[in-house]
Design an enzyme around this catalytic site. Sequence first.
Site, PDB file in Angstrom:
ATOM      1  N   ARG A  59       0.903  -1.023   0.041  1.00 28.44           N
ATOM      2  CA  ARG A  59      -0.023   0.292  -0.246  1.00 28.44           C
ATOM      3  C   ARG A  59       0.874   1.614  -0.343  1.00 28.44           C
ATOM      4  NH1 ARG A  59      -1.945   1.552   4.861  1.00 28.44           N
ATOM      5  NH2 ARG A  59      -1.886  -0.275   5.290  1.00 28.44           N
ATOM      6  N   TYR A 112     -19.719  18.052  -9.772  1.00 27.40           N
ATOM      7  CA  TYR A 112     -19.931  16.805 -10.274  1.00 27.40           C
ATOM      8  C   TYR A 112     -20.984  16.278  -8.987  1.00 27.40           C
ATOM      9  CZ  TYR A 112     -20.045  11.706 -10.796  1.00 27.40           C
ATOM     10  OH  TYR A 112     -19.824  10.364 -10.629  1.00 27.40           O
ATOM     11  N   ASP A 184     -11.423  20.314  -9.917  1.00 25.97           N
ATOM     12  CA  ASP A 184     -11.526  18.674 -10.604  1.00 25.97           C
ATOM     13  C   ASP A 184     -10.971  19.242 -12.321  1.00 25.97           C
ATOM     14  OD1 ASP A 184     -12.481  16.949 -11.595  1.00 25.97           O
ATOM     15  OD2 ASP A 184     -14.642  16.288 -10.302  1.00 25.97           O
ATOM     16  N   LYS A 209     -11.996   8.731 -16.595  1.00 23.40           N
ATOM     17  CA  LYS A 209     -12.115   9.662 -17.814  1.00 23.40           C
ATOM     18  C   LYS A 209     -11.208   9.275 -19.095  1.00 23.40           C
ATOM     19  CE  LYS A 209     -15.943  10.232 -15.423  1.00 23.40           C
ATOM     20  NZ  LYS A 209     -16.858   9.183 -15.688  1.00 23.40           N
TER      21      LYS A 209
HETATM   22  C1  LIG Z   1     -16.352  15.861 -13.303  1.00 20.09           C
HETATM   23  C2  LIG Z   1     -16.122  14.310 -13.392  1.00 20.09           C
HETATM   24  N1  LIG Z   1     -15.299  14.315 -10.986  1.00 20.09           N
HETATM   25  C3  LIG Z   1     -15.542  13.428 -10.667  1.00 20.09           C
HETATM   26  C4  LIG Z   1     -16.500  12.302 -11.295  1.00 20.09           C
HETATM   27  C5  LIG Z   1     -16.271  10.808 -10.319  1.00 20.09           C
HETATM   28  O1  LIG Z   1     -15.326  10.142 -11.094  1.00 20.09           O
HETATM   29  P1  LIG Z   1     -15.665   8.176 -10.950  1.00 20.09           P
HETATM   30  O2  LIG Z   1     -16.863   7.735 -11.400  1.00 20.09           O
HETATM   31  O3  LIG Z   1     -14.361   7.782 -11.046  1.00 20.09           O
HETATM   32  O4  LIG Z   1     -15.893   7.906  -9.410  1.00 20.09           O
HETATM   33  C6  LIG Z   1     -16.615  12.396 -12.434  1.00 20.09           C
HETATM   34  C7  LIG Z   1     -17.579  11.040 -12.772  1.00 20.09           C
HETATM   35  O5  LIG Z   1     -18.106  10.872 -14.215  1.00 20.09           O
HETATM   36  C8  LIG Z   1     -17.021  13.566 -13.454  1.00 20.09           C
HETATM   37  O6  LIG Z   1     -17.353  13.415 -14.056  1.00 20.09           O
END
Ligand SMILES: Cc1ncc(COP(=O)(O)O)c(C=O)c1O
Length: 392
Positions: A59, A112, A184, A209
């Site tokens: 880890r 999000y 983000d 993504k």
């Molecule tokens: C802008 C954004 N941030 C964070 C996330 C979260 O990512 P994860 O689905 O890998 O938890 C997403 C997922 O759709 C997202 O669109």
Amino acid sequence: MKEDKSHGANLRPATRLVTSGRQYSEHGIVNPGVYHASTILYPSADALRAGNQQYTYGRKGTPTSRALEDTIAALEGGHACKVTPSGLAAIASVFMAFLDTGDHVLITDSTYRPTRTLANGLLKRMGIDSSFYDPADPEAVRKGLKANTKLVFTECPGSQTFEVQDIPAICTLAHEAGALVAIDNTWSAGHYFKPFRHGCDISLQAATKYLVGHSDCMMGCVTVSEEHWPRYKAAYEEMGLFAGPDDMYLTLRGIRTLDVRLERHMKSGLAIAEWLRGLDEVADVLHPGLPGAPGHEIWKRDFTGACGLFGFVMKESGQAKVDAFLNALTLFGMGYSWGGFESLAIPCDVTTYRSATTWDRDGQLIRLHIGLEDAEDLKADLAGAFAAMAAA
Ligand SMILES: Cc1ncc(COP(=O)(O)O)c(C=O)c1O
């Protein structure tokens, strides 16, 4: 471990995506190995007591995780990076690391949705206060800052409504008030927006993504400035975060082709956005890279490109009509993700969770992810769906 020759500031971003982390490879094999590790052996009792060998426990890091984390830190332009099992875990880890009971976090209203759920749920239970600011109002951050604001959380652009925020101005305001700024940065994938150059302290991504890029694994990453790294690293280790080696390998493999994939997503995305703008059925196209679109001027100033994710507002909002449009699509799939090679379309209803004042459009908002298919085939698919909608 060989000398790291890949981080030279003289190398251009596309080159660094290809070469970064290669010092963790062995035997001349171009890719770093996939280390499945929990136990790591020490050669002697002295070494065990000293506890300072490079790898000590699964880890705490392996050549696989370090190759990926070094590569992402170089991509984002930050001091160091840690990976998490998902993008949402990356967001939660930033809140846990930088907020204490009694603190306030100011979050963009365009964030999000699960980020908001986390703020209104777990953070609230822990005595951490949150409020949401209008991403389209340049004065909103100034108005939203409180004496106990410790973190301003941005998402740029918002991943459903695509407001582009003035990140340098937000960083100045937040820092004057003694708050840190986290972004983000999933939309730019760290390739088209360099958060640390624009004043951010923390940058996170749903690596799920574009970094992974092939819709086949979940991953998050958090990159932090040198000043704030010790606090983040300590919290990350206290929470026992890590990610699986195969998923880390897939993420690094995805990053190798990020530059060419994004170029294609951008080119096709802009072509389709431009085409949609000319259609009678479309009220507005929300693509920051489109001249005249909301946020375009800031995007042009701060970003060097655009990914394949954008939205458009239909004139229509009746469910039967919208469903006819969605059901007629054959190349665009309906699914809640983006950043992979495939095109996606989803209807968004942001009025169910956002502050009423920050979204006041009447028509149906559709979010598109433009994948790596031929843009002409994608246009034909959308044209067929508009025809089906008219006939419904
Ligand atoms: C802008 C954004 N941030 C964070 C996330 C979260 O990512 P994860 O689905 O890998 O938890 C997403 C997922 O759709 C997202 O669109």
